[in-house]
Design an enzyme around this catalytic site. Structure first.
Site, PDB file in Angstrom:
ATOM      1  N   LYS A  77       0.859  -1.285   0.012  1.00  7.98           N
ATOM      2  CA  LYS A  77      -0.087  -0.135  -0.184  1.00  7.98           C
ATOM      3  C   LYS A  77       0.854   1.065  -0.091  1.00  7.98           C
ATOM      4  O   LYS A  77       2.197   1.116   0.199  1.00  7.98           O
ATOM      5  CB  LYS A  77      -1.072  -0.058   1.092  1.00  7.98           C
ATOM      6  CG  LYS A  77      -0.077  -0.092   2.635  1.00  7.98           C
ATOM      7  CD  LYS A  77      -1.022  -0.318   3.654  1.00  7.98           C
ATOM      8  CE  LYS A  77      -0.221  -0.502   4.884  1.00  7.98           C
ATOM      9  NZ  LYS A  77      -1.258  -0.904   6.088  1.00  7.98           N
ATOM     10  N   TYR A 101      16.176  29.503   9.032  1.00  5.50           N
ATOM     11  CA  TYR A 101      14.861  30.221   9.772  1.00  5.50           C
ATOM     12  C   TYR A 101      15.042  30.103  11.411  1.00  5.50           C
ATOM     13  O   TYR A 101      15.334  29.190  11.759  1.00  5.50           O
ATOM     14  CB  TYR A 101      13.652  29.546   9.213  1.00  5.50           C
ATOM     15  CG  TYR A 101      13.581  29.700   7.826  1.00  5.50           C
ATOM     16  CD1 TYR A 101      13.272  31.026   7.208  1.00  5.50           C
ATOM     17  CD2 TYR A 101      13.468  28.655   6.895  1.00  5.50           C
ATOM     18  CE1 TYR A 101      12.888  31.362   5.809  1.00  5.50           C
ATOM     19  CE2 TYR A 101      13.202  28.789   5.454  1.00  5.50           C
ATOM     20  CZ  TYR A 101      12.877  30.163   5.205  1.00  5.50           C
ATOM     21  OH  TYR A 101      12.652  30.328   3.607  1.00  5.50           O
TER      22      TYR A 101
END
Ligand SMILES: *Cc1c(COP(=O)(O)O)cnc(C)c1O
Length: 393
Positions: free
Chosen positions: A55, A283
């Site tokens: 999956k 950042y």
């Protein structure tokens, strides 16, 4: 429904034809021979036949190439969604049956039956709906697996509902073949006592079924953790459903040595710069250089590639020239910065985010632990921007 499907297909799969391709920027090398090895380990360890769970695009590694490598080693494939099943079919997977592990909504049933995919069902009314559809659409019996909830709480017949009346009602359906009986372990990697009790109960639920006229050919309950932790799994099941372990990651650390890692996740150094003491990086300026001079490599990978932003400030390493180099500051969307002081690194060098380089190795489990998540999530979040490449099997 058809209109919605077509619109969705346009949104997510519209491939623009183009004549030029950029060189690899950030890519995954997938070792199909390792995946085959791990499937053999699953068979040997579980002493069961294998339903290969692929999956979520084979846990991010590419459903169709992985399925091709596994065909012949597995009895069935397991996927979560109808689209995943259709993708396998379109990719040429025709002879190996495909089991749909998740619950299906009614509007999906027609396509499931028409394509001969195998659903897992959760109630007698649901079974009757599949039976009615099979009567109209199928020449032969339509195979389904019954799921029983023995502790997962997300689908299946409850144990209380699994009684003589239910079983007889299922056995009476003329257009279905109850091919499998299934359940799922919620804590095979965390709670052995519960898992053992669950296996015993799963065995009893099967005996009850036989007693009332239902004897499915397949019984399966074991995921990777169940296979790797429960030597007695084969006493209550003849099939197992490994996912994660196929890709070389063991949910049980003590069993990791049995498996071969299948993923190397690579990128390039795009720049190497020397920054003076006191330079802030990324950042929020959470990291400021302390050495008189720090050589900082900028790498072409970020959280938009699936490299977890949660690794920011968590002492994550990246392999460059066979050495562990420290991630500096926060992970940005497209780039990360790494300390290569004393490492003869230069722009264009390969860097390894996950996998081996020289004698060093960074495992999926290591990245997951530092990011505060699980290996399943790290693999399935490697984004579309990362090119999948395949080593021959
Ligand atoms: C995902 C899944 C598996 C495989 O689990 P792993 O832990 O990856 O081995 C097996 N069975 C079901 C029902 C699943 O949803």
């Amino acid at each position: 429904m058809e209109r919605r499907r077509r619109a969705g297909a346009l949104d997510s799969r519209h491939a623009v034809k183009r004549s030029e391709q950029a060189p690899l920027r950030c890519w995954a090398e997938i070792d199909l021979a390792a995946i085959q090895h791990n499937a053999r380990v699953a068979t040997r360890t579980s002493r069961c036949g294998i339903i290969g769970v692929i999956k979520a695009n084979a846990y991010g590694l590419g459903a169709v190439p992985v399925a091709r490598a596994l065909s012949g080693l597995v009895e069935m494939f397991g996927v979560a969604t109808l689209d995943e099943a259709l993708e396998l079919r379109a990719g040429g997977i025709r002879t190996t049956p495909i089991l749909l592990l998740g619950a299906r909504v009614p509007e999906e049933r027609e396509l499931v039956v028409r394509n001969g995919f195998v659903p897992c069902i959760s109630s007698v009314p649901e079974a009757k709906a599949w039976d009615a559809l099979a009567a109209k659409r199928c020449k032969s019996l339509f195979p389904v697996h019954v799921d029983i909830d023995t502790g997962m709480g997300r689908m299946g017949f409850t144990e209380g509902d699994w009684n003589a009346r239910t079983i007889r009602a299922l056995a009476a359906l003329k257009n279905l073949r109850i091919e499998g009986i299934a359940s799922h372990f919620p804590s095979a990697d965390e709670d052995q006592r519960f898992t053992r009790r669950q296996m015993r109960r799963f065995g009893l639920l099967q005996m009850l079924a036989v007693e009332h006229g239902l004897a499915p050919r397949m019984a399966h309950i074991g995921n990777s953790a169940g296979i790797l932790s429960s030597p007695e799994l084969h006493t209550v099941s003849n099939f197992a459903r490994p996912g994660l372990m196929l890709f070389g990651v063991s949910p049980i650390a003590a069993r990791q040595h049995l498996l071969k890692p299948a993923l190397t996740w690579k990128t390039h150094i795009t720049l190497v710069r020397e920054l003076p003491r006191g330079s802030s990086i990324s950042y929020g300026r959470t990291f400021v250089t302390k050495k008189p001079a720090t050589r900082v490599a900028t790498l072409a990978a970020g959280y938009a590639d699936g490299y977890p932003r949660a690794l920011s400030g968590r002492r994550a390493d990246i392999l460059i020239r066979g050495r562990r180099c420290a991630l500096l500051g926060r992970v940005t969307m497209d780039q990360i910065m790494v300390d290569v002081t004393g490492v003869p690194a230069k722009a264009g060098d390969e860097a390894v985010l996950i996998g081996s380089q020289g004698r060093e190795h960074i495992s999926v489990a290591e990245v997951a632990a530092k990011a505060g998540t699980i290996p399943w999530e790290i693999l399935t979040r490697i984004s579309r921007r990362v090119t999948r490449t395949y080593l021959p099997s």
